[in-house]
Write a protein that holds these residues in place. Structure first.
Motif, PDB file in Angstrom:
ATOM      1  N   UNK A  46       0.836  -1.202   0.000  1.00  0.00           N
ATOM      2  CA  UNK A  46       0.000   0.000   0.000  1.00  0.00           C
ATOM      3  C   UNK A  46       0.872   1.255   0.000  1.00  0.00           C
ATOM      4  N   UNK A  47       0.414   2.282  -0.713  1.00  0.00           N
ATOM      5  CA  UNK A  47       1.161   3.540  -0.775  1.00  0.00           C
ATOM      6  C   UNK A  47       0.861   4.436   0.422  1.00  0.00           C
ATOM      7  N   UNK A  48      -0.055   3.997   1.271  1.00  0.00           N
ATOM      8  CA  UNK A  48      -0.396   4.730   2.484  1.00  0.00           C
ATOM      9  C   UNK A  48      -0.457   3.736   3.648  1.00  0.00           C
ATOM     10  N   UNK A  49      -0.272   4.221   4.858  1.00  0.00           N
ATOM     11  CA  UNK A  49      -0.292   3.352   6.020  1.00  0.00           C
ATOM     12  C   UNK A  49      -1.687   2.829   6.296  1.00  0.00           C
ATOM     13  N   UNK A  50      -1.879   1.511   6.374  1.00  0.00           N
ATOM     14  CA  UNK A  50      -3.198   0.949   6.671  1.00  0.00           C
ATOM     15  C   UNK A  50      -3.582   1.207   8.122  1.00  0.00           C
ATOM     16  N   UNK A  51      -4.870   1.037   8.432  1.00  0.00           N
ATOM     17  CA  UNK A  51      -5.326   1.226   9.806  1.00  0.00           C
ATOM     18  C   UNK A  51      -4.877   0.048  10.666  1.00  0.00           C
ATOM     19  N   UNK A  52      -4.786   0.289  11.967  1.00  0.00           N
ATOM     20  CA  UNK A  52      -4.348  -0.775  12.864  1.00  0.00           C
ATOM     21  C   UNK A  52      -5.317  -1.952  12.818  1.00  0.00           C
ATOM     22  N   UNK A  53      -6.603  -1.689  12.835  1.00  0.00           N
ATOM     23  CA  UNK A  53      -7.580  -2.786  12.827  1.00  0.00           C
ATOM     24  C   UNK A  53      -7.494  -3.597  11.543  1.00  0.00           C
ATOM     25  N   UNK A  54      -7.257  -2.937  10.399  1.00  0.00           N
ATOM     26  CA  UNK A  54      -7.122  -3.671   9.135  1.00  0.00           C
ATOM     27  C   UNK A  54      -5.919  -4.605   9.195  1.00  0.00           C
ATOM     28  N   UNK A  55      -4.802  -4.110   9.720  1.00  0.00           N
ATOM     29  CA  UNK A  55      -3.605  -4.941   9.859  1.00  0.00           C
ATOM     30  C   UNK A  55      -3.891  -6.112  10.797  1.00  0.00           C
ATOM     31  N   UNK A  56      -4.523  -5.833  11.934  1.00  0.00           N
ATOM     32  CA  UNK A  56      -4.823  -6.881  12.908  1.00  0.00           C
ATOM     33  C   UNK A  56      -5.694  -7.968  12.297  1.00  0.00           C
ATOM     34  N   UNK A  57      -6.699  -7.565  11.542  1.00  0.00           N
ATOM     35  CA  UNK A  57      -7.609  -8.547  10.943  1.00  0.00           C
ATOM     36  C   UNK A  57      -6.882  -9.401   9.907  1.00  0.00           C
ATOM     37  N   UNK A  58      -6.078  -8.778   9.046  1.00  0.00           N
ATOM     38  CA  UNK A  58      -5.378  -9.536   8.003  1.00  0.00           C
ATOM     39  C   UNK A  58      -4.415 -10.552   8.603  1.00  0.00           C
ATOM     40  N   UNK A  59      -3.738 -10.181   9.689  1.00  0.00           N
ATOM     41  CA  UNK A  59      -2.817 -11.128  10.326  1.00  0.00           C
ATOM     42  C   UNK A  59      -3.588 -12.212  11.065  1.00  0.00           C
ATOM     43  N   UNK A  60      -4.627 -11.827  11.797  1.00  0.00           N
ATOM     44  CA  UNK A  60      -5.401 -12.806  12.570  1.00  0.00           C
ATOM     45  C   UNK A  60      -6.003 -13.874  11.656  1.00  0.00           C
ATOM     46  N   UNK A  61      -6.428 -13.488  10.463  1.00  0.00           N
ATOM     47  CA  UNK A  61      -6.978 -14.465   9.507  1.00  0.00           C
ATOM     48  C   UNK A  61      -5.972 -15.567   9.215  1.00  0.00           C
ATOM     49  N   UNK A  62      -4.702 -15.196   9.100  1.00  0.00           N
ATOM     50  CA  UNK A  62      -3.672 -16.172   8.755  1.00  0.00           C
ATOM     51  C   UNK A  62      -3.506 -17.221   9.849  1.00  0.00           C
ATOM     52  N   UNK A  63      -3.654 -16.824  11.101  1.00  0.00           N
ATOM     53  CA  UNK A  63      -3.402 -17.741  12.205  1.00  0.00           C
ATOM     54  C   UNK A  63      -4.654 -18.460  12.693  1.00  0.00           C
ATOM     55  N   UNK A  64      -5.799 -17.882  12.428  1.00  0.00           N
ATOM     56  CA  UNK A  64      -7.042 -18.519  12.872  1.00  0.00           C
ATOM     57  C   UNK A  64      -7.594 -19.489  11.825  1.00  0.00           C
ATOM     58  N   UNK A  65      -7.204 -19.285  10.554  1.00  0.00           N
ATOM     59  CA  UNK A  65      -7.606 -20.211   9.509  1.00  0.00           C
ATOM     60  C   UNK A  65      -9.093 -20.456   9.486  1.00  0.00           C
TER      61      UNK A  65
END
Length: 472
Positions: A46-65
């Motif tokens: 991304x050319x701009x900093x994403x929101x904290x919640x967006x980052x948290x959700x994208x990472x959590x998806x990877x580990x919660x499957x």
């Protein structure tokens, strides 16, 4: 997503089992993902900093499957984080990642709140209560107590070293009611941690009670701490050119380190693809890991009381996870290490305030002092063949692969500010001559009655207390 055990690589289990059991009772090992997933390229580019919640959700998806539907996971993230992790520039090449905007004013809120909601989600429909045992050297206990307060079907027992944490930290711990209680242990944090870990491997106790951990022993507290590493690194990557005219800088994260769970989360974030070049493990006089990095010999020792008490850990349990993820030689390429004594901690608070106007807490001050010294000659001396003696405070004699970027002025630093300075008002006042302002959420606990329970530093006594006071 499958999880394995640091002591038995043949183990395979799901997220629910890893979260609710805390550690493998058969081996005493700590759970880690079998593989570290990689972040989505769209997020990283991304050319701009994403929101904290967006980052948290994208990472959590990877580990919660498939363990948690995405709609439920979005609700969990929204409930966890009504607060943010501001990235604050304090000089042209230094950012402070403020991790104290949660309910207990410490970075542990990020992991504890996610863990509490994950445990509550997985604990639905259980007939027997889940008992959380947690040792704390300062902020973990209050964050865990706050996160689990009032959660149905789960209760929490917090062990802390009596008289070895700040007065405000002890006040936070000793005023819980309901399903959360605190035990004031006559001993050190290492003693508290030993009591908890012994309970987890006590077969008779585990047959009677459902036990789990809320220390960074528990993978569900460790993984969400990676959220803010990714968020901060992406934020700095997007804004650095504007702030300091450095194109594609080496991003170095300076981590005040005690039990080394926070650093482990950063290493996991880097493995996932976060644009982090390297790390500085900044410790107080409890320098077990810096000594190991230099010598290759891991030698746990009794902890030493310091002004940065949450880092007073002589036998950091997450060393086991770090060595499961990296060889010693691999880690030396990524990691610089630095330690200082209490004089250096005071100096760090004073120096940061005088040079930038920023008021930093004693733990963040260790990180600031490490970064300042590295930039102002310590790394140059090391690379010029004049290393600091590892027995003396300062940068330990290990040259990471990113060292040249310091000399070339191509690096920026992110110092983790792990707690609000008001939690250590006496120390801050000693350093800068005045106390920092106190947040309302801390001030309101000062008049609450103390309810902590005295506990001997003895496992048999602790076990008997658990059997008498916990409901099976």
């Amino acid at each position: 997503m499958e999880y394995t055990d640091t002591r038995d690589g043949s183990v395979r289990t799901d997220l629910k089992t890893a979260v609710l059991s805390g550690m493998n009772p058969a081996t005493g090992g700590l759970y880690i993902p079998v593989t570290i997933p990689h972040l989505n390229a769209d997020l990283l580019n991304k050319s701009y900093g994403p929101s904290f919640r967006d980052v948290a959700f994208e990472i959590a998806k990877l580990y919660c499957g498939d363990d948690i539907p995405e709609s439920d996971l979005q609700e969990i993230i929204a409930d966890c984080y009504p607060f943010n992790a501001p990235v604050v520039p304090i000089d042209p090449v230094t950012y402070v990642l403020e991790l104290f905007h949660g309910p207990t004013c410490a970075f542990k809120d990020f992991g504890a709140r996610f863990m509490a909601r994950l445990m509550a989600y997985f604990n639905r429909g259980e007939n027997k209560p889940l008992h959380i045992l947690v040792a704390t050297s300062g902020d973990t206990g209050s964050a865990v107590g706050s996160a689990f307060s009032g959660v149905e079907g789960i209760d929490v027992t917090i062990l802390y070293p009596k008289g070895k944490i700040s007065c405000l930290q002890e006040k936070q711990l000793s005023t819980f009611t309901g399903n959360v209680r605190a035990l004031a242990v006559e001993g050190s944090f290492d003693d508290c941690q030993r009591l908890v870990k012994t309970a987890f491997t006590d077969t008779a106790l585990r047959k009677k009670f459902r036990l789990s951990s809320a220390n960074s022993i528990n993978i569900s507290r460790l993984l969400p701490q990676s959220f803010y590493y990714v968020y901060a690194a992406l934020s700095v990557k997007c804004r650095s050119l504007h702030d300091n005219k450095i194109e594609n800088p080496s991003i170095i994260v300076i981590v005040p380190s005690g039990n080394f769970g926070n650093l482990t989360s950063g290493l996991i974030a880097q493995k996932m693809g976060a644009p982090i070049t390297g790390f500085v493990a900044a410790t107080n006089a409890n320098k077990t890991v810096p000594d190991w990095l230099v010598s290759g010999r891991y030698e746990p020792r009794p902890s030493i009381p310091t002004l940065s008490n949450a880092m007073d850990v002589g036998a950091p349990s997450n060393h086991e996870r770090i060595t499961a993820l990296y060889t010693h030689d691999e880690l030396k390429k990524i990691l610089a290490s630095y330690w200082t004594d209490d004089n250096g901690t005071i100096k760090g608070i004073t120096s940061c305030h005088e040079r930038t106007g920023y008021i930093i807490d004693p733990h963040g001050a260790v990180g600031w002092q490490a970064w300042y010294d590295i930039r102002k000659g310590a790394m140059l001396k090391l690379m010029s063949g004049f290393p600091n003696n590892a027995e003396n405070p300062g940068l330990t004699p290990n040259i990471p692969v990113w060292a040249q970027s310091i000399l070339d002025n191509k690096a920026v630093g992110i110092v983790l500010e792990t707690a609000h300075p008001a939690k250590f008002a006496d120390t801050v006042k000693q350093a800068i001559g005045r106390e920092p302002p106190m947040p309302d959420r801390l001030e309101k606990i000062l008049n609450l009655p103390d309810r902590s329970i005295a506990m001997q530093n003895d496992y048999e006594t602790f076990s008997k207390w658990l059997q008498k006071n916990l409901s099976a």
